[in-house]
Write an enzyme that holds these catalytic residues in place. Structure first.
Site, short mmCIF file in Angstrom:
data_model
loop_
_atom_site.label_atom_id
_atom_site.label_comp_id
_atom_site.label_asym_id
_atom_site.label_seq_id
_atom_site.Cartn_x
_atom_site.Cartn_y
_atom_site.Cartn_z
N HIS A 52 65.02 72.67 55.21
CA HIS A 52 64.22 72.76 56.44
C HIS A 52 63.02 71.82 56.37
O HIS A 52 62.69 71.14 57.35
CB HIS A 52 63.76 74.20 56.66
CG HIS A 52 64.88 75.19 56.69
ND1 HIS A 52 65.80 75.23 57.71
CD2 HIS A 52 65.25 76.15 55.80
CE1 HIS A 52 66.68 76.20 57.48
NE2 HIS A 52 66.37 76.76 56.32
N ARG A 335 39.31 70.58 46.74
CA ARG A 335 39.87 70.95 45.44
C ARG A 335 41.36 70.68 45.32
O ARG A 335 41.90 70.65 44.21
CB ARG A 335 39.61 72.44 45.16
CG ARG A 335 38.16 72.81 44.97
CD ARG A 335 38.03 74.20 44.35
NE ARG A 335 38.76 75.21 45.10
CZ ARG A 335 38.24 75.93 46.09
NH1 ARG A 335 36.98 75.73 46.46
NH2 ARG A 335 38.96 76.83 46.72
N ASN A 338 43.21 65.80 46.20
CA ASN A 338 43.40 64.76 45.19
C ASN A 338 43.10 65.37 43.81
O ASN A 338 41.97 65.32 43.34
CB ASN A 338 42.49 63.57 45.47
CG ASN A 338 42.75 62.39 44.57
OD1 ASN A 338 43.38 62.52 43.52
ND2 ASN A 338 42.24 61.23 44.94
N HIS A 342 39.89 64.93 41.32
CA HIS A 342 39.21 66.22 41.20
C HIS A 342 39.10 66.66 39.75
O HIS A 342 38.06 67.16 39.31
CB HIS A 342 39.94 67.28 42.03
CG HIS A 342 39.42 68.67 41.81
ND1 HIS A 342 39.93 69.51 40.83
CD2 HIS A 342 38.43 69.36 42.41
CE1 HIS A 342 39.27 70.66 40.85
NE2 HIS A 342 38.36 70.60 41.79
N TYR A 350 31.16 67.90 36.75
CA TYR A 350 30.79 69.29 37.03
C TYR A 350 30.67 70.11 35.75
O TYR A 350 29.67 70.80 35.52
CB TYR A 350 31.82 69.92 37.96
CG TYR A 350 31.52 71.36 38.31
CD1 TYR A 350 30.65 71.66 39.36
CD2 TYR A 350 32.09 72.41 37.61
CE1 TYR A 350 30.37 72.98 39.69
CE2 TYR A 350 31.82 73.72 37.92
CZ TYR A 350 30.95 74.00 38.96
OH TYR A 350 30.67 75.31 39.28
N LYS A 362 25.62 76.27 39.06
CA LYS A 362 26.80 75.75 39.75
C LYS A 362 26.43 74.92 40.98
O LYS A 362 27.12 73.95 41.30
CB LYS A 362 27.72 76.91 40.17
CG LYS A 362 28.39 77.61 39.00
CD LYS A 362 29.37 78.66 39.48
CE LYS A 362 30.10 79.30 38.30
NZ LYS A 362 31.08 80.32 38.74
N SER A 373 30.61 61.17 44.14
CA SER A 373 31.80 60.85 44.91
C SER A 373 31.45 60.09 46.19
O SER A 373 32.10 59.09 46.54
CB SER A 373 32.56 62.13 45.24
OG SER A 373 33.79 61.84 45.86
N HIS A 377 32.57 56.17 46.96
CA HIS A 377 33.37 55.87 48.16
C HIS A 377 32.66 54.84 49.04
O HIS A 377 33.29 53.89 49.54
CB HIS A 377 33.62 57.15 48.96
CG HIS A 377 34.76 57.97 48.46
ND1 HIS A 377 34.64 58.85 47.41
CD2 HIS A 377 36.06 58.04 48.85
CE1 HIS A 377 35.81 59.43 47.18
NE2 HIS A 377 36.69 58.96 48.04
#
Length: 466
Positions: A52, A335, A338, A342, A350, A362, A373, A377
């Protein structure tokens, strides 16, 4: 305390402090590491196991084919000629020989990084652990590493600018330079602590990764270094051929979309005045093109290209993405879209920020991920297009970053809303960058100042009427 005890109150206090400290250590759980395992890409499994889903792919291909036939018929009947977009591909990928030479230069400098690491590690293992010489040696060898990162970015930007490379060729050079820099950082970050913690006169034996390991990692479709990865038993030539055909098909589809739906709308900007209503309507109409470009980019880079390298290198773990299309929030999207990038951001930005720098904060760690990032970019787009136009940075950092902190439940309506926001965002970005491109091409700036380089030309060229 017992009368016969030799433990003083100060000793009890110290013991309590040690016990508390050990409890804190025991209670603290470090963030999980990336685990590699043999598995296919999600779309590979879906296409092979679910007829399908495969039918939906066939419907999509048939739709694209009908658009292609419509384009051919329109060009032939209206203009008497057929434009299949090969000219755009030829122009976009011009000066490929420069890209090849630049890539070889990046590859050589990357290999020199391994050689430098190997020399440093071998020499360090022969020195006494607490000697002054070992500290001097560490400083001499490891301090230039940030300089390598800066110079590699500067070198890539200079090559693009000096040779005036077209956008597709420039993108190849810029992205490859970033990929190699990320690989070097992953390799150094994974192996330097092993050398630093090695005790020269202990019974433990430290085996340094060979150049073969480094070379495999350099081409493997992952940015996380391991000495060993899950491997497949053989290379399926038919699988590679299908993926190569997909790559060719997506490139042709890019050209078709730009030639048929995007460039005709904005190519006169700077030659005549546009109204604000015309621009706003065009931006919203570009949402369909934007989402097609976005999904095609995903399919090209994260499915087809990654699977080609994985198959040729018999790389077993092919989870390059997850089911991001079922997302209802941008937090989940970032998340799962990519996984390759990540994982690198999670492991080397991180996780290091959270465990080493920010005292388990955090929010700051996540903020650092978005800053890095967004900047990278924007750096790619700035040098690829040849002008500074931080639309993606604003969308990515102020839109995506803030939206990523919003947690929502899953549901059909929210998934539809997510896709709509993705389409509008992609379409508006595509429109804004295209507007700026044609504004600078059709109404060039008489000068070469930094101010002119940074100011949006589509707003300052007096090309928008009431």
């Amino acid at each position: 305390m017992s009368p016969n005890s030799n433990i003083t109150p100060m000793d009890e206090s110290n013991n309590y402090a040690k016990t508390s400290h050990s409890k804190i250590k025991i209670g603290y759980r470090p963030l999980p590491e990336k685990k590699f395992e043999a598995r296919n890409s999600l779309l590979t499994d879906l296409f092979e196991s679910n007829p399908h889903i495969k039918t939906i792919l066939h419907v999509f291909i048939a739709t694209l084919l009908s658009l292609f036939v419509n384009k051919v018929a329109h060009d032939y009947l209206e203009k008497g000629e057929i434009d299949l977009g090969f000219g755009l591909i030829h122009d976009g990928f011009g000066k490929l020989h420069v890209a090849i030479c630049a890539w070889l230069l990046f590859f050589t400098t990357t290999c020199l990084c391994y050689l430098s690491f190997f020399i440093w590690a071998r020499a360090r293992m022969s020195l006494f652990p607490k000697s002054v010489n070992i500290k001097i040696w560490d400083t001499i060898c490891l301090l230039p590493l940030p300089g390598y990162y800066v110079l590699s970015f500067r070198l890539a930007a200079s090559i693009v600018a000096i040779f005036r490379l077209p956008q597709a060729t420039a993108a190849i050079i810029l992205v490859e330079q970033i990929r190699m820099a990320m690989k070097v950082h992953a390799f150094i970050r994974s192996n330097v602590p092993k050398v630093l913690n090695y005790k020269t006169h202990s019974e433990q034996h430290l085996t340094l990764p060979s150049f073969k390991h480094f070379l495999y990692f350099l081409f493997a479709p992952t940015l996380i270094y391991r000495d060993e990865y899950p491997r497949t038993s053989s290379v399926r030539k038919s699988f590679v051929m299908y993926r190569l055909l997909e790559i060719l098909g997506v490139v042709l589809f890019y050209s078709f979309l730009l030639n048929r739906f995007l460039f005709p709308v904005y190519q006169d900007f700077g030659l005549r005045k546009f109204t604000w209503n015309e621009i706003i309507i065009s931006i919203f109409e570009s949402a369909i093109v934007g989402i097609l470009i976005l999904t095609s980019t995903f399919f090209l880079i994260l499915h087809s290209v990654q699977n080609v390298f994985a198959e040729l290198l018999r790389f077993g773990d092919r989870m390059f993405y997850k089911d991001w299309w079922t997302c209802t929030s941008f937090s989940e999207y970032f998340r799962t879209w990519n996984i390759v990038v990540h994982d690198w951001l999670y492991t080397y930005v991180y996780k290091d920020m959270y465990e080493i720098i920010t005292a388990k904060n955090k929010t700051i760690s996540r903020f650092a991920v978005f800053v890095i990032s967004a900047v990278v970019h924007e750096w790619v787009l700035t040098h690829m297009f040849g002008f500074f136009f931080p639309a993606l940075f604003i969308y990515f950092f102020f839109g995506g970053a803030l939206l990523s902190f919003i947690k929502v439940s899953r549901g059909t309506v929210l998934n539809v809303l997510f896709w709509y926001m993705l389409a509008v965002g992609s379409g508006s970005l595509l429109s804004l960058y295209t507007l700026e491109h044609f504004a600078r091409q059709n109404a060039p700036i008489q000068g070469n100042s930094f101010r002119d380089y940074c100011l949006p030309r589509w707003l300052t060229c007096d090309c928008i009427g009431k």
